[in-house]
Design an enzyme around this catalytic site. Structure first.
Site, mmCIF file in Angstrom:
data_model
loop_
_atom_site.group_PDB
_atom_site.id
_atom_site.type_symbol
_atom_site.label_atom_id
_atom_site.label_comp_id
_atom_site.label_asym_id
_atom_site.label_seq_id
_atom_site.Cartn_x
_atom_site.Cartn_y
_atom_site.Cartn_z
ATOM 1 N N ASP A 163 35.800 49.274 43.572
ATOM 2 C CA ASP A 163 35.019 48.816 42.596
ATOM 3 C C ASP A 163 36.719 47.700 42.819
ATOM 4 O O ASP A 163 36.073 46.135 42.869
ATOM 5 C CB ASP A 163 35.871 49.325 40.979
ATOM 6 C CG ASP A 163 36.604 50.037 41.146
ATOM 7 O OD1 ASP A 163 37.324 49.731 41.499
ATOM 8 O OD2 ASP A 163 37.111 50.130 39.931
ATOM 9 N N ASP A 204 43.828 47.319 44.711
ATOM 10 C CA ASP A 204 45.036 46.698 43.626
ATOM 11 C C ASP A 204 46.453 47.271 44.988
ATOM 12 O O ASP A 204 46.801 46.336 46.010
ATOM 13 C CB ASP A 204 45.449 47.607 42.700
ATOM 14 C CG ASP A 204 46.256 47.638 41.631
ATOM 15 O OD1 ASP A 204 46.942 46.230 41.875
ATOM 16 O OD2 ASP A 204 46.342 47.910 40.410
HETATM 17 P P1 5GP Z 1 44.801 51.280 43.901
HETATM 18 O O1 5GP Z 1 44.644 52.598 44.847
HETATM 19 O O2 5GP Z 1 43.756 49.858 45.270
HETATM 20 O O3 5GP Z 1 46.162 50.919 43.466
HETATM 21 O O4 5GP Z 1 43.480 50.951 42.965
HETATM 22 C C1 5GP Z 1 42.313 51.313 43.462
HETATM 23 C C2 5GP Z 1 41.763 51.826 41.764
HETATM 24 O O5 5GP Z 1 42.542 51.118 40.819
HETATM 25 C C3 5GP Z 1 40.467 51.444 41.821
HETATM 26 O O6 5GP Z 1 39.316 52.161 41.866
HETATM 27 C C4 5GP Z 1 40.421 51.465 39.749
HETATM 28 O O7 5GP Z 1 39.870 52.852 39.663
HETATM 29 C C5 5GP Z 1 41.902 51.745 39.871
HETATM 30 N N1 5GP Z 1 42.323 49.558 39.099
HETATM 31 C C6 5GP Z 1 43.428 48.907 39.792
HETATM 32 N N2 5GP Z 1 43.221 47.804 39.272
HETATM 33 C C7 5GP Z 1 42.420 47.693 37.682
HETATM 34 C C8 5GP Z 1 42.028 47.138 37.060
HETATM 35 O O8 5GP Z 1 42.234 45.858 36.972
HETATM 36 N N3 5GP Z 1 40.828 47.212 36.151
HETATM 37 C C9 5GP Z 1 40.606 48.908 36.059
HETATM 38 N N4 5GP Z 1 39.881 49.259 34.747
HETATM 39 N N5 5GP Z 1 41.220 50.478 37.111
HETATM 40 C C10 5GP Z 1 42.273 49.573 37.969
HETATM 41 MG MG MG Z 2 38.388 53.724 40.125
#
Ligand code: 5GP
Ligand code: MG
Length: 182
Positions: free
Chosen positions: A98, A101
């Site tokens: 999705d 981040d």
């Molecule tokens: P990362 O590992 O890149 O920090 O984050 C990826 C995961 O964090 C995504 O698959 C998602 O589940 C969650 N995530 C990151 N940012 C957001 C956000 O703004 N909203 C939501 N609902 N989930 C997020």
């Molecule tokens: Mg996720």
């Protein structure tokens, strides 16, 4: 549910238009390949369902449950349920998530696939790319939209498992954040 929305960042029409563009690129790139889509659950559920119906290739779909978020913040630890990762040997794998981040989730899953599965290629596709300083360097191969550093919900993305069924990407009001904080 709609009364909990502070503002809509990306509406349904914009999502549909962009998905058609990404699907066209993916179709071009994966034509003639042994193509497997790996959907990271639950966040990519709605995105992958809409996207793949625009990709007219004989692809295979597998899913993987991955988690790193609790509430509105990244926990920093990424857990992978390893049950479904067989049969990728020699195949071209496209991971769909999705949102990108901190980069931890995709960095970890891509690393895991490259080290443990024998996949011929591993690429990534995300609906959203958050404009933040990554914890680990990472760029997706296919990206839907760049968004500012805000916590968003809808179109698969949740707040403590709620709001995944919103048809657009939005920011919640603070009273909704407090109401569903546990
Ligand atoms: P990362 O590992 O890149 O920090 O984050 C990826 C995961 O964090 C995504 O698959 C998602 O589940 C969650 N995530 C990151 N940012 C957001 C956000 O703004 N909203 C939501 N609902 N989930 C997020
Ligand atoms: Mg996720």
């Amino acid at each position: 549910m709609f009364e909990d929305i502070d503002r809509i960042l990306i509406n349904e029409g914009a999502i549909a238009t962009r998905l058609a563009e990404i699907a066209q690129k993916i179709t071009q790139d994966y034509t003639g390949r042994d193509f497997i889509v790996l959907s990271l659950l639950n966040g990519s559920l709605i995105f992958v369902a809409d996207l793949l119906r625009l990709v007219p290739l004989p692809l295979r779909l597998v899913s993987l449950r991955v988690s790193s978020y609790t509430g509105t913040g990244s926990s920093g630890e990424v857990t992978i349920a390893k049950d479904r990762l067989t049969g990728l040997d020699g195949r071209d794998v496209l991971i769909v998530d999705d949102i990108l981040d901190s980069g931890r989730t995709l960095h970890r899953v891509v690393g895991h696939l490259r080290e443990n599965t024998g996949a011929a290629s591993v690429k990534t596709c995300v609906l959203l790319d958050k404009n933040v300083q990554r914890a680990v360097p990472f760029n997706a191969d296919y990206t839907g939209f760049q968004i500012p550093d805000a916590f968003v919900v809808g179109y698969g993305l949740d707040y403590n498992e709620r709001y995944r069924n919103l048809p657009f990407i939005a920011v919640l009001k603070s009273d909704a954040i407090s109401r569903y904080s546990h």
